[in-house]
Scaffold this active site. Sequence first.
Site, PDB file in Angstrom:
ATOM      1  N   ASP A 194       0.434  -0.898  -0.123  1.00 30.94           N
ATOM      2  CA  ASP A 194      -0.283   0.102  -0.126  1.00 30.94           C
ATOM      3  C   ASP A 194       1.360   1.671   0.176  1.00 30.94           C
ATOM      4  OD1 ASP A 194       0.825  -0.208   2.897  1.00 30.94           O
ATOM      5  OD2 ASP A 194      -0.849  -0.719   3.506  1.00 30.94           O
ATOM      6  N   LYS A 249      -3.748  -0.099  -2.062  1.00 31.81           N
ATOM      7  CA  LYS A 249      -5.178  -0.426  -1.037  1.00 31.81           C
ATOM      8  C   LYS A 249      -6.472  -0.148  -0.733  1.00 31.81           C
ATOM      9  CE  LYS A 249      -4.075  -1.000   4.052  1.00 31.81           C
ATOM     10  NZ  LYS A 249      -2.474  -2.230   4.604  1.00 31.81           N
ATOM     11  N   ARG A 304      -9.212  -0.737   2.802  1.00 28.15           N
ATOM     12  CA  ARG A 304      -9.593  -0.928   3.742  1.00 28.15           C
ATOM     13  C   ARG A 304     -10.862  -1.243   4.090  1.00 28.15           C
ATOM     14  NH1 ARG A 304      -7.602  -4.363   7.790  1.00 28.15           N
ATOM     15  NH2 ARG A 304      -5.264  -3.698   7.290  1.00 28.15           N
ATOM     16  N   ASP A 341       6.400  -4.931   3.978  1.00 25.57           N
ATOM     17  CA  ASP A 341       5.366  -3.884   5.079  1.00 25.57           C
ATOM     18  C   ASP A 341       6.167  -4.026   6.663  1.00 25.57           C
ATOM     19  OD1 ASP A 341       3.698  -2.268   5.290  1.00 25.57           O
ATOM     20  OD2 ASP A 341       1.921  -3.732   5.081  1.00 25.57           O
ATOM     21  N   SER A 367      -0.228  -7.837  10.950  1.00 29.33           N
ATOM     22  CA  SER A 367      -1.276  -8.541  11.860  1.00 29.33           C
ATOM     23  C   SER A 367      -2.173  -9.350  11.504  1.00 29.33           C
ATOM     24  CB  SER A 367      -2.507  -7.031  12.364  1.00 29.33           C
ATOM     25  OG  SER A 367      -3.184  -6.997  13.382  1.00 29.33           O
ATOM     26  N   GLY A 421      -2.783 -10.521   8.696  1.00 24.81           N
ATOM     27  CA  GLY A 421      -2.426 -10.755   7.622  1.00 24.81           C
ATOM     28  C   GLY A 421      -3.211 -10.816   6.199  1.00 24.81           C
TER      29      GLY A 421
HETATM   30  C1  R5P Z   1      -1.071  -0.971   7.419  1.00 27.99           C
HETATM   31  O1  R5P Z   1      -0.826   1.072   7.084  1.00 27.99           O
HETATM   32  C2  R5P Z   1       0.050  -1.203   8.075  1.00 27.99           C
HETATM   33  O2  R5P Z   1       1.189  -0.687   7.665  1.00 27.99           O
HETATM   34  C3  R5P Z   1      -0.120  -2.722   7.646  1.00 27.99           C
HETATM   35  O3  R5P Z   1      -0.186  -2.878   6.480  1.00 27.99           O
HETATM   36  C4  R5P Z   1      -1.220  -3.574   7.821  1.00 27.99           C
HETATM   37  O4  R5P Z   1      -1.027  -3.082  10.076  1.00 27.99           O
HETATM   38  C5  R5P Z   1      -1.909  -4.522   8.009  1.00 27.99           C
HETATM   39  O5  R5P Z   1      -2.063  -5.164   9.357  1.00 27.99           O
HETATM   40  P1  R5P Z   1      -3.031  -7.146   8.784  1.00 27.99           P
HETATM   41  O6  R5P Z   1      -2.110  -8.049   8.346  1.00 27.99           O
HETATM   42  O7  R5P Z   1      -4.196  -6.756   9.476  1.00 27.99           O
HETATM   43  O8  R5P Z   1      -3.572  -6.459   7.015  1.00 27.99           O
END
Ligand code: R5P
Length: 296
Positions: A170, A193, A195, A219, A223, A225
């Site tokens: 992203d 990206k 969300r 990245d 978290s 994933g």
């Molecule tokens: C978002 O800004 C972060 O850089 C990560 O992309 C995000 O924290 C990833 O979270 P998840 O694994 O829940 O998609």
Amino acid sequence: MLIFGGSASEVLAIDIARIMGIAVSKLEIKRFPDGEKYLRVKQDVSGQCVVVIQSTFHRPEEYLFEYLMIADSMRDLGAKKTIAVIPYLAYARQDERFNPGEAVTIQTVAKLLESVGTNELYTVDAHLHRISDISRIFSIPAHNLSAVPLLAEYISKNIELHNPVVIGPDEESEQWAAAAAKILGVDFDILEKRRISAETVEIKTRRLNVKNRDVAVIDDIISTGGTMVETIRVLRQEDAHKIVVGCIHPVLVGNALARLYDSGADVVLGTDSIPSPISRVSLAPTIASALRRVKE
Ligand code: R5P
């Protein structure tokens, strides 16, 4: 300088102390039957510069409060200076009031850390996307170290990549993808990206052709994933060859790691800011060299 590890970062503290050529100092931490914690500092800290290593993942309130107990006791016991090393700094995501009435929680964390006599803070790739300089949040000296060089060097030395390209999932990951690409001496691109919910994202490709190329996706955090799973799906759709997924902070909520492998990642790796099955890259060298520069 004395190095102490809180219960979140005991091994990392030992590794840092070893690199600095000193023995890690001892704390006794246990729980009372009612759940409260007991702390005893088992070393004379009077007049000393004390470093407390304590990441704040998975149970951030517990580890944060434990840090507060440790730092407050150090001051109480006569330490000259207390340095916090918090590799994964919890609550950094909420660095702005996105909706009316929301708490800007990172400010609360900063006030708490300072209130117990922390004199200086080191963290690693803090998730402060709206704030370019971590010093704006803290009134003590605060340093945001980067683990990207360690991650990129690990990939370069240990993983064979053919015609590789670095991808950031992203816009916010551009800083990490760009830095990794520079070290690896390859091109990079970032994806788009959106969300949709806490666990669901939509990812679109931009310009780079990944067909038959090996890809390193970089990245800061994995978290749930969700971001990486969707990124891998898009890269597979675009006929990428080997996919290496690298992050600094492997939060890995629930079955995130299994989901990454199921969706087609060949290698998944991260640092020991959060101990995990993929923490193959130790932050110890970067933190130790920062601590060597500290003026006691
Ligand atoms: C978002 O800004 C972060 O850089 C990560 O992309 C995000 O924290 C990833 O979270 P998840 O694994 O829940 O998609």
